[in-house]
Design a protein around this motif. Sequence first.
Motif, PDB file in Angstrom:
ATOM      1  N   ALA A  90       0.870 -12.112  -4.926  1.00 16.14           N
ATOM      2  CA  ALA A  90      -0.074 -11.862  -5.865  1.00 16.14           C
ATOM      3  C   ALA A  90      -1.418 -11.644  -5.485  1.00 16.14           C
ATOM      4  O   ALA A  90      -2.369 -10.650  -5.705  1.00 16.14           O
ATOM      5  CB  ALA A  90      -0.152 -12.961  -7.178  1.00 16.14           C
ATOM      6  N   LEU A  91      -1.956 -12.365  -4.432  1.00 14.24           N
ATOM      7  CA  LEU A  91      -3.233 -12.350  -4.229  1.00 14.24           C
ATOM      8  C   LEU A  91      -3.228 -10.820  -3.444  1.00 14.24           C
ATOM      9  O   LEU A  91      -4.274 -10.058  -3.436  1.00 14.24           O
ATOM     10  CB  LEU A  91      -3.608 -13.308  -3.276  1.00 14.24           C
ATOM     11  CG  LEU A  91      -3.930 -14.771  -3.690  1.00 14.24           C
ATOM     12  CD1 LEU A  91      -4.339 -15.687  -2.650  1.00 14.24           C
ATOM     13  CD2 LEU A  91      -5.070 -14.735  -4.808  1.00 14.24           C
ATOM     14  N   ARG A  92      -2.302 -10.493  -2.534  1.00 12.34           N
ATOM     15  CA  ARG A  92      -2.315  -9.336  -1.841  1.00 12.34           C
ATOM     16  C   ARG A  92      -2.352  -8.020  -2.850  1.00 12.34           C
ATOM     17  O   ARG A  92      -2.971  -7.152  -2.636  1.00 12.34           O
ATOM     18  CB  ARG A  92      -0.735  -9.164  -1.240  1.00 12.34           C
ATOM     19  CG  ARG A  92      -1.050  -9.822   0.231  1.00 12.34           C
ATOM     20  CD  ARG A  92       0.506  -9.416   0.919  1.00 12.34           C
ATOM     21  NE  ARG A  92       0.403  -9.862   2.121  1.00 12.34           N
ATOM     22  CZ  ARG A  92       1.389  -9.234   3.312  1.00 12.34           C
ATOM     23  NH1 ARG A  92       2.209  -8.620   2.814  1.00 12.34           N
ATOM     24  NH2 ARG A  92       1.229  -9.799   4.390  1.00 12.34           N
ATOM     25  N   SER A  93      -1.553  -8.308  -3.976  1.00 12.98           N
ATOM     26  CA  SER A  93      -1.513  -7.243  -4.890  1.00 12.98           C
ATOM     27  C   SER A  93      -2.804  -7.194  -5.439  1.00 12.98           C
ATOM     28  O   SER A  93      -3.383  -5.795  -5.793  1.00 12.98           O
ATOM     29  CB  SER A  93      -0.331  -7.402  -5.928  1.00 12.98           C
ATOM     30  OG  SER A  93      -0.262  -6.510  -6.821  1.00 12.98           O
ATOM     31  N   ALA A  94      -3.416  -7.908  -5.988  1.00 14.24           N
ATOM     32  CA  ALA A  94      -4.860  -8.138  -6.627  1.00 14.24           C
ATOM     33  C   ALA A  94      -5.776  -7.443  -5.694  1.00 14.24           C
ATOM     34  O   ALA A  94      -6.570  -6.330  -6.160  1.00 14.24           O
ATOM     35  CB  ALA A  94      -5.346  -9.378  -6.713  1.00 14.24           C
ATOM     36  N   ALA A  95      -5.913  -7.710  -4.487  1.00 15.61           N
ATOM     37  CA  ALA A  95      -6.821  -7.058  -3.369  1.00 15.61           C
ATOM     38  C   ALA A  95      -6.502  -5.647  -3.348  1.00 15.61           C
ATOM     39  O   ALA A  95      -7.435  -4.691  -3.343  1.00 15.61           O
ATOM     40  CB  ALA A  95      -6.648  -7.565  -2.019  1.00 15.61           C
TER      41      ALA A  95
END
Length: 338
Positions: free
Chosen positions: A149-154
């Motif tokens: 999820a953090l990867r996708s947000a960035a």
Amino acid sequence: MGEGAFLEGYVIPTAIIVAQIVAVMIPILLGVAYLTYAERKVIGAIQLRQGPMTVGPFGLLQPIADALKLLTKETILPAGSNRIVFLMAPMLTFILAIIAWAVIPFDEGWVISDINVGILYLFAISSLGVYGVIMAGWASNSKYPFLGALRSAAQMVSYEVSIGFVMVTVLLCVGSLNLTDIVMAQQTIWFAVPLLPMFVIFFISVLAETNRAPFDLPEGESELVAGFMVEYSSMSFALFFLGEYANMILMSGIATVLFLGGWLPPVDIAPFNWIPGPIWFGLKVAFLLFVFLWVRATFPRYRYDQLMRLGWKVFLPFSLLWVVLTAGVLVAFDWVPA
């Protein structure tokens, strides 16, 4: 005026709006279902194999079989998860991909809501898509979904910036935020010709925005299993899956409106101008979707540092420079949008 007549004035427009929504929703949902079939067939052809061919003639019933399978599976809720947020995340992702179609014009006058800030509405809806991914990763209460999820947000935030500058370039040339006006401004020439670099940047950014190969880092199987979706099963997984394909169709529709003249034919001569506008719109969207699938079958996945470098060090400065260049040309030639 009697109460019955007063209520009747509201019932008729409501029925028309509901009919318009149904007329848009059914083709989109069918398109989402059969885009999965088309993807498997196209990639199969590129890799010199058959693809789906068992369920129904030419495998045409495969999407229906997949839907029935997912509907009959058990929905597993992880013990430590936040159940409400966990179940809301896939619904939010799918709903956002659907409600954006409210302002997309299929032909002149063929639009559910012809608002004057349609492009801002689309940008706002597409920006909200990251929340479904973040909610899924956090609510799963697991390390790997959270990392995905953090990867996708960035990733999504990074490429939204260049998408925004691309939209600004188109708006400078049109002088209106209304999507119908943007299409009508391309009667002489499609914006994909004079703004070709912006069209290329927009399409590549859309690949990253929709988490599609070669930018499918949030779902990197080799290091994150299935990314933010790893704890999902049954219809909750299916909604994420369908939301991704619905976003592909939506972004292809937006690209068609901004750069490929929407429902307008390539040239205003027979037999091109005899074909109805919605068919032209559908053909252009289908072509862009084919390029989505073609890219997935052709290019290897980027490393994460390469992905972020492309967004921040290449697309962002280039798109900003093109905005300044476009504004300068318009001022230098004293060209005022109609």
